[in-house]
Each structure stands twice: as structure tokens, then as C-alpha cells.
Design an enzyme around this catalytic site. Sequence first.
Site, PDB file in Angstrom:
ATOM      1  N   ALA A 120       0.809  -1.217   0.000  1.00 50.42           N
ATOM      2  CA  ALA A 120       0.000   0.000   0.000  1.00 50.42           C
ATOM      3  C   ALA A 120       0.842   1.266   0.000  1.00 50.42           C
ATOM      4  O   ALA A 120       1.889   1.342   0.638  1.00 50.42           O
ATOM      5  CB  ALA A 120      -0.912   0.020   1.220  1.00 50.42           C
ATOM      6  N   GLU A 121       0.336   2.265  -0.725  1.00 50.21           N
ATOM      7  CA  GLU A 121       0.836   3.640  -0.644  1.00 50.21           C
ATOM      8  C   GLU A 121      -0.382   4.491  -0.344  1.00 50.21           C
ATOM      9  O   GLU A 121      -1.337   4.493  -1.120  1.00 50.21           O
ATOM     10  CB  GLU A 121       1.516   4.046  -1.959  1.00 50.21           C
ATOM     11  CG  GLU A 121       2.414   5.275  -1.822  1.00 50.21           C
ATOM     12  CD  GLU A 121       1.631   6.568  -1.868  1.00 50.21           C
ATOM     13  OE1 GLU A 121       1.446   7.188  -0.782  1.00 50.21           O
ATOM     14  OE2 GLU A 121       1.206   6.962  -2.954  1.00 50.21           O
ATOM     15  N   MET A 122      -0.359   5.228   0.786  1.00 51.89           N
ATOM     16  CA  MET A 122      -1.588   5.801   1.314  1.00 51.89           C
ATOM     17  C   MET A 122      -1.551   7.309   1.537  1.00 51.89           C
ATOM     18  O   MET A 122      -2.366   7.836   2.268  1.00 51.89           O
ATOM     19  CB  MET A 122      -1.966   5.096   2.623  1.00 51.89           C
ATOM     20  CG  MET A 122      -2.088   3.593   2.499  1.00 51.89           C
ATOM     21  SD  MET A 122      -2.843   2.767   3.908  1.00 51.89           S
ATOM     22  CE  MET A 122      -1.868   3.378   5.284  1.00 51.89           C
TER      23      MET A 122
END
EC number: 1.2.1.88
Length: 516
Positions: free
Chosen positions: A286-288
Site C-alpha cells: 500500500a501507498e496511502m
Amino acid sequence: MIPYRPEPLTDFSVSQNRESFAIALAHVQAQVGKTYPLIIGGETVDTGRYLESYNPSAKTELIGRVAKAGKPEIEQALCAAQRAFASWSETPVVDRAALLFKTAAILRRRKHEFSAWMLLESGKSRAEADADTAEAIDFLEYYGRQMLDLSQRGDAALTPFPGEDNHMEYIPLGVGAIIPPWNFPLAIVTGMTVSAVVAGNTVLLKPASQTPIIAYKMMEALMEAGLPAGVVNFVPGDPEEIGDFMVEHPDIRFISFTGSKHVGLRMNELAAKRIPGQRWIKRFVAEMGGKDAIVVDEGFDIDLAARIIVQSAFGFSGQKCSACSRVIAHASLYDPLIERVAALTRELKVGDVRDEAHFTGPVIDEKAFAKVTSYIDIGKQEGRLVAGGEASQERGYFVQPTVFADVAPTARLMQEEIFGPVVAFAKASSFEEAIAMANQTEFGLTGSVLTRDREHIAYARRKFHVGNLYFNRKCTGAVVGVHPFGGFQMSGTDSKAGGPDYLLLFTQPKAISELL
């Protein structure tokens, strides 16, 4: 193997390049309004239900509509992906890499066409769209080469042992869910998809609801390059209807996600729960998002700092997880720096990006417009408005680049991700205090330090806690293979897209030993 080289950006100051882009834009403009199907197992599927995509610069202009997948289509796509995995996982690495190289060649030949679609569907300027397409090409070229390298890496890393023949190979995980964002509708969609695919996995691609058309065009390029049926299944749909269903499904082996902190945390929670019949611990990549700061040290050139801040904060209307949304400046140059940033900000022209005179275009949709303008209202209570603050959604979703001064480090404007053209300034009395303030957030994605002091550079290298730290340059514009991208804390799993370790996330190492 030919070394990877980043794709050059188009110089739009050259009249021939501007003319070529105008031709491509006219070609794309003539195609708007079409309907696109799902693609499952290499076959087109029209569900009779549709997502409509509109031009955020001209909100009544329909760019296209795509068939909407529901739970039955997700089940169908999972079956297709599982069937395809049996053969694709055993396809030689050189052939999987060749698919990426062929797709890169297609994008390169039609570069302006892909960029023009982004101009219309996401409101990117020519320069921003061109960089997006170039990055998509970079991901294809880079990940193809990285997979070829990875296929040879395992044995070389092992220690020889007398009387045994030992090997280690990186095998694919299985079927994954690819859930990309709308803000890099070609580059990130491409990178997230092909990184998993070149490693031997098969995937369900659920593009963002705001930008499904450019994702479909990427699918067309993959299929033209020879993508086998079922390796990538194109299944757009409402997140509320199919999002949780995909993440929780026992046949999904991994989830690759880029988007908001709120959605990412929910996906992480759902992925961690074992469903009956599930035989693995799901992998979550994930990149959030971020709340990125630029620190300006005393003695730094004020005009240069102002230009770096404006570029970092307002490109693509600040709709980048790496965009500068906080500036922490030393007291000795705080006031003149704000004055210079405000002056440059007032010069920026905002409007329909089909007009080359506009520096930036709209925010993506009505929901984004409401969120950004609500933060401008908050900023008027928390700080001093020095530039911008105006907004209109009469024709498109336009928000003027906005600058607030004298904002407390703990204020909402300095803590919460806005994802729009708003930047807040805070004052620091020392460099150490500035770095401490920069770290005073739950995010840790990018940051820039503008200083000529070598001791301060060394201090920031140790103390500034972000995944991508830049000195004396803007905090946006990571280049594939040059600046592996990903952040700490609530910014995600620090997956480092575009870096030498990224493909490991979509593989599992298998050690094999034979007694001689």
C-alpha cells in the site's frame, strides 16, 4: 541487456511538439463518449450497468462510460485469472519481460494520444500528462529488466555448501487485486499492474471510478502487445459494491493498493482476517498518502525556494501524495519568503487545460472540490490567507492555488491530507526545530530540505523521517529507478515502487537443495 534509461519528457516550447500534441488531442476529442466493456478472460463483457467519466474541466462533457462489474463478474474474473495463472506462472521470464517491452514501444509511439486522454479525463496539463505517460513507459522498461535480473539473483546470493546442489528461485504468489488511484491514471495503473504480472501473477484490475477510460486504453496496449487471456482482467465498479468483496475473497493472494489512508487501513484490516477456505496470509502492498513538508533554512536563496515551493505545491492542483502542503521556514527569511511565494502563486493561471496558457486545471470531481474548499474555510480560521482562496464549479472544478501563513504546527491544515492546491506556512526559530516540526505528523512520505549548510544536511539525513528525502529540489517528481518511491508510518508499507526491491513483493523465494 540494454540498460534502463528514463523516458525523456517532451519539450513543449518546441512548436513541432505542440503541433503534434494538438493533432493527438483532436484525435482523442473525436472519440469521447464511447462505451467500453469489462475484459474477463480475454472476452468483452457488457453488464448493462455503467460508470460514467466526465471531464473535470468541463463537468458536463462525457469522456466515456465503462461497464460496471458486480460480484458475479468478480467471481468470473477470479476463475479466469486462476486458469491463466497455471500457464502464465510457468511462462519463461524472458517472455514475460518481452510483453512489457512491447507495451512500452506501443505507448512510446502513441505518447501524445495517451497524454491527451489524461488531459480530458483527469484534467492534467500537457506537461503533467506527458510526465505521466513517460513514467508509465519507465515502469514497463524498468520492471521488465528487474525481472530478468531477479531470475538470476537467487543462486548468486547463496553460500556454496560441499556435497549439495542448492538453488533459490523467486516464484509468483497467485491471483492479486490491483486497486490504483485516479491521480496518475496511466503511470501508477501501469506500474502496479505490470509489476505483478511480470513476476508471473495474474490480476484483477479495478481502476479508479474517476479515470476508467485511460485504464482501458492501457489494457488495449497490453492486449496489442500479446497479453494472454485472463492474465489481466479489467473489472471497474463501485468500491462500495466490489471493493471489500475483492479484498476479502479467499482466492485473492495479494492486494496492491494506492489511495487514501482511510481506505488503505480498512483494506489492511480486511486482508489480515482469514476467510474460511483461505490457504495463505494475504500480502498487502500500500501507498496511502502524505503531508509533505519543505524546510527552508536560513541563508537559502529566497527566490529559488519560492519557485521550488510553488512547483511542489501546485502542479496538477496539488493532487499528488508527494505534493508540498507544508512549508516550515526559518524566522530570518519567513516573511520575505511568504511574500515571494504569494506573488508567484498569484501569477498562476487556472482553467481548462486544453488552453496551453493555464498552468494547472481542476480538481478531479465535485467531492474533491467540496473537500478542498472546506479546508480553505478551515485555513481562514487557523491562519492568514495571503494568496488564492477562490473557487468555482460553474463549468469545472477549479480551485485557485492557495497560501496560508502563520499556521500552528498542530493545526488541521498542517496535519491532515488535503489533496488539493493548498499550502500552509509555519515559522521555526532553528533548523532543529524545523525538522522536529516536519516530523510532527502521522505521515512520512516525502520531504525537501533547502539548505547550503553541510552539517544541516547531515542532520536532516539522520532525523527527517520520510521515505523520500530531497535536498535543494522539489519534493515531487520521483523518477523510476532513480528515486524508489514509498513512505513511512501512515504513508503506507514503504513498498518503494520503481526500485530494485519492488518485485520481491509479488514473489516468494523457494529454496531447493539436492544431496549429491
